[in-house]
Design a protein around this motif. Structure first.
Motif, short mmCIF file in Angstrom:
data_model
loop_
_atom_site.label_atom_id
_atom_site.label_comp_id
_atom_site.label_asym_id
_atom_site.label_seq_id
_atom_site.Cartn_x
_atom_site.Cartn_y
_atom_site.Cartn_z
N ALA A 165 -30.56 -55.23 19.04
CA ALA A 165 -29.73 -54.03 19.06
C ALA A 165 -28.65 -54.05 18.00
N ALA A 166 -28.10 -55.23 17.70
CA ALA A 166 -26.99 -55.29 16.75
C ALA A 166 -27.38 -54.79 15.36
N PRO A 167 -28.53 -55.20 14.81
CA PRO A 167 -28.89 -54.67 13.49
C PRO A 167 -29.09 -53.16 13.50
N ARG A 168 -29.59 -52.60 14.59
CA ARG A 168 -29.83 -51.16 14.64
C ARG A 168 -28.53 -50.39 14.58
N PHE A 169 -27.51 -50.85 15.27
CA PHE A 169 -26.27 -50.09 15.35
C PHE A 169 -25.25 -50.46 14.27
N ALA A 170 -25.47 -51.52 13.53
CA ALA A 170 -24.57 -51.83 12.42
C ALA A 170 -24.49 -50.66 11.43
N PRO A 171 -25.62 -50.04 11.04
CA PRO A 171 -25.52 -48.88 10.14
C PRO A 171 -24.77 -47.70 10.76
N VAL A 172 -24.85 -47.54 12.08
CA VAL A 172 -24.12 -46.46 12.74
C VAL A 172 -22.61 -46.68 12.61
N LEU A 173 -22.17 -47.91 12.85
CA LEU A 173 -20.75 -48.23 12.71
C LEU A 173 -20.30 -48.07 11.26
N ASP A 174 -21.14 -48.49 10.32
CA ASP A 174 -20.80 -48.30 8.90
C ASP A 174 -20.69 -46.81 8.57
N TYR A 175 -21.59 -46.01 9.14
CA TYR A 175 -21.56 -44.56 8.90
C TYR A 175 -20.27 -43.96 9.47
N GLU A 182 -14.36 -36.82 9.50
CA GLU A 182 -15.27 -35.72 9.80
C GLU A 182 -15.52 -35.61 11.30
N SER A 183 -15.96 -34.45 11.71
CA SER A 183 -16.39 -34.24 13.10
C SER A 183 -17.85 -34.66 13.21
N LEU A 184 -18.10 -35.74 13.92
CA LEU A 184 -19.45 -36.29 14.03
C LEU A 184 -20.10 -35.84 15.34
N ASP A 185 -21.41 -35.61 15.30
CA ASP A 185 -22.11 -35.22 16.51
C ASP A 185 -23.18 -36.26 16.85
N THR A 186 -23.69 -36.16 18.06
CA THR A 186 -24.65 -37.14 18.56
C THR A 186 -25.92 -37.17 17.71
N GLU A 187 -26.42 -36.00 17.35
CA GLU A 187 -27.66 -35.94 16.59
C GLU A 187 -27.54 -36.66 15.25
N ARG A 188 -26.42 -36.50 14.62
CA ARG A 188 -26.20 -37.13 13.31
C ARG A 188 -26.22 -38.65 13.42
N LEU A 189 -25.53 -39.18 14.39
CA LEU A 189 -25.48 -40.63 14.56
C LEU A 189 -26.81 -41.17 15.08
N ALA A 190 -27.46 -40.41 15.94
CA ALA A 190 -28.77 -40.84 16.45
C ALA A 190 -29.78 -40.94 15.32
N VAL A 192 -29.12 -41.73 12.24
CA VAL A 192 -28.83 -42.96 11.50
C VAL A 192 -29.47 -44.15 12.20
N ALA A 193 -29.45 -44.13 13.53
CA ALA A 193 -30.02 -45.23 14.32
C ALA A 193 -31.53 -45.12 14.45
N GLY A 194 -32.09 -43.95 14.14
CA GLY A 194 -33.52 -43.76 14.29
C GLY A 194 -33.94 -43.59 15.74
N LEU A 195 -33.08 -42.97 16.55
CA LEU A 195 -33.35 -42.78 17.97
C LEU A 195 -33.15 -41.32 18.34
N SER A 196 -33.69 -40.92 19.49
CA SER A 196 -33.39 -39.61 20.02
C SER A 196 -31.93 -39.61 20.50
N PRO A 197 -31.29 -38.44 20.57
CA PRO A 197 -29.86 -38.40 20.91
C PRO A 197 -29.49 -39.12 22.21
N ARG A 202 -27.42 -43.95 25.37
CA ARG A 202 -27.62 -45.02 26.37
C ARG A 202 -27.63 -46.39 25.71
N SER A 203 -28.38 -46.50 24.61
CA SER A 203 -28.55 -47.81 23.95
C SER A 203 -27.25 -48.28 23.31
#
Length: 274
Positions: A165-175, A182-190, A192-197, A202-203
């Motif tokens: 899980a850590a490698p997957r979410f490291a790019p999200v934190l960097d983003y 900026e105003s960030l939304d769930t879809e945008r961050l999801a 980046v992680a390559g997951l559904s919103p 949950r993850s």
């Protein structure tokens, strides 16, 4: 003006002029409850009075007097006194590069936030008091080295990654760090992680024990802290990190760090003129 409800609640910060990546912190907390926050630095602490209670990695932990409190840079946590008595503690926050250079080896990882080692805690508290008083750079650096070497046995020497899980979410934190204003939304961050919103929500919480919004606010306030320490005006800092205005910054900063932005800059000597 203090943001605390009780006059006995106090928080003080100091940074050595000669050594970037190091921050000292002394606290005496009776009533205040710190909101979830991160320092994005290693937190090396010693409890000198009372008992602290905090949320860390999804669980509640107690840190009584004569214990160590040890945090990794990414750890999001809260904090409050666990009893009717005040909770006193001292911390040193070290950027990863500073700690690695001091220790002369790879990054540390702490698997437990509280270490029951009374002798080490007493020694660490004394060294932190020495750091607070030190006026000569050599004396400061020598005490810092002694502190790091003394606490090294409580850390692992290599990063540990769990279930991918850590490698997957490291790019999200960097983003998040790159888009704090900026105003960030769930879809945008999801994306980046390559997951559904909803899978992302949950993850992310399962991995970081905080929601993405809590993590974003923790990163925003940490960046605000960095800019305030560099002498930026609070109003400019608020805009730069995506907060509504200076009053939003003041409220959020005080809940997480125990002092207002103005008081923090006053303690560090970086308050803008005019």
């Amino acid at each position: 003006m203090s943001p605390f409800e009780h006059p006995e609640d106090q928080a003080q910060y100091r940074r050595p002029a000669h050594r970037a990546g190091v921050e000292l912190y002394h606290a005496h907390i009776l009533r205040h409850s710190f909101d979830p926050h991160t320092h994005e630095a290693y937190g090396l602490g010693a409890i000198t009075q009372g008992v602290g209670r905090f949320r860390w990695r999804g669980g509640e932990h107690l840190a009584p007097r004569a214990t160590l409190m040890l945090m990794n840079p990414e750890d999001i946590h809260t904090g409050e006194a666990a009893t009717e008595d005040a909770w006193g503690y001292r911390m040193v926050y070290l950027d990863e590069a500073v700690l690695s250079a001091l220790y002369g080896g790879p990054a540390w990882r702490f698997d437990a936030a509280v270490a029951h080692d009374a002798e080490a805690a007493s020694r660490a508290a004394a060294l932190m008091a020495t750091l607070w008083r030190a006026r000569e750079p050599l004396a400061f650096d020598s005490a810092l080295l002694e502190l790091v070497q003394g606490l090294s046995r409580h850390a692992h020497r290599a990063p540990t990654l769990r279930d991918g899980a850590a490698p997957r979410f490291a790019p999200v934190l960097d983003y998040m760090r790159a888009h704090l204003d900026e105003s960030l939304d769930t879809e945008r961050l999801a994306a980046v992680a390559g997951l559904s919103p909803f899978h992302f929500l949950r993850s992310f919480k399962a991995q970081h024990h905080a929601t993405p919004q809590q993590a974003l606010m923790a990163l925003r306030l940490h960046e605000a802290k960095r800019q305030l320490a560099a002498g930026q005006a609070p109003a400019q800092v608020a805009a730069a990190v995506g907060l509504t205005d200076q009053s939003h910054l003041t409220r959020s900063f005080a809940r997480r760090y125990g002092v207002t932005p103005a008081r923090y800059q006053q303690q560090l000597g970086t308050r803008p003129r005019g």
